[in-house]
Motif scaffolding. Sequence first.
Motif, mmCIF file in Angstrom:
data_model
loop_
_atom_site.group_PDB
_atom_site.id
_atom_site.type_symbol
_atom_site.label_atom_id
_atom_site.label_comp_id
_atom_site.label_asym_id
_atom_site.label_seq_id
_atom_site.Cartn_x
_atom_site.Cartn_y
_atom_site.Cartn_z
ATOM 1 N N PRO A 60 70.186 65.217 47.415
ATOM 2 C CA PRO A 60 69.149 64.602 48.255
ATOM 3 C C PRO A 60 69.606 64.555 49.713
ATOM 4 C CG PRO A 60 70.336 62.917 47.026
ATOM 5 C CD PRO A 60 70.862 64.247 46.561
ATOM 6 N N ALA A 61 68.669 64.392 50.608
ATOM 7 C CA ALA A 61 68.995 64.321 52.035
ATOM 8 C C ALA A 61 69.770 63.050 52.368
ATOM 9 C CB ALA A 61 67.721 64.399 52.862
ATOM 10 N N ALA A 62 69.500 61.986 51.638
ATOM 11 C CA ALA A 62 70.163 60.701 51.869
ATOM 12 C C ALA A 62 70.251 59.951 50.548
ATOM 13 C CB ALA A 62 69.383 59.882 52.890
ATOM 14 N N LEU A 63 71.122 58.968 50.522
ATOM 15 C CA LEU A 63 71.306 58.167 49.311
ATOM 16 C C LEU A 63 71.595 56.734 49.722
ATOM 17 C CD1 LEU A 63 71.653 58.117 46.203
ATOM 18 C CD2 LEU A 63 74.068 58.606 46.581
ATOM 19 N N GLU A 64 70.767 55.826 49.234
ATOM 20 C CA GLU A 64 70.984 54.411 49.495
ATOM 21 C C GLU A 64 71.283 53.737 48.167
ATOM 22 O OE1 GLU A 64 68.564 50.605 51.239
ATOM 23 O OE2 GLU A 64 68.161 52.586 52.106
ATOM 24 N N LEU A 65 72.430 53.095 48.084
ATOM 25 C CA LEU A 65 72.834 52.429 46.847
ATOM 26 C C LEU A 65 72.203 51.048 46.773
ATOM 27 C CD1 LEU A 65 76.619 53.395 46.718
ATOM 28 C CD2 LEU A 65 74.653 54.582 45.723
ATOM 29 N N ASP A 66 71.849 50.637 45.572
ATOM 30 C CA ASP A 66 71.253 49.326 45.339
ATOM 31 C C ASP A 66 72.364 48.278 45.339
ATOM 32 O OD1 ASP A 66 70.021 47.022 44.361
ATOM 33 O OD2 ASP A 66 68.817 48.124 42.888
#
Length: 128
Positions: A60-66
């Motif tokens: 993916p272009a970006a990844l935000e962790l929960d």
Amino acid sequence: MLPRSCPCGSGSPYAGCCGRLHDGTVSAATAEQLMRSRYSAFAVGDPAYLLATWHSTTRPAALELDRDVRWTGLDVLDTTGGSLLSGTGTVEFRAHYLVGRRPGTQHEHSRFVREDGQWRYLDGLSPA
């Protein structure tokens, strides 16, 4: 703050186990080692490592962790291929987590391939 023992479940200190992969000192030698290091990256909150070890065709272009998810354990259930001399491999695992006080698991059959000589996560399927 980084953990003392490695989240991947090896029993080794983090700095001498997945920490060395996360900081770029070494690369994963096997698909299972990459999978364990990726689990540890989720546990310590290192999205940059996760993106760097994702295959270029599926990354993916970006990844935000929960931030509400706390990873609590890893069980490797099966591996195929993925050795030092292999080009592909799979790892089936069950990752345990807590969201608040509610436990959960992620069961996945992950595929790994070599890209530019390095193991990369290609994709994963949840077993039916």
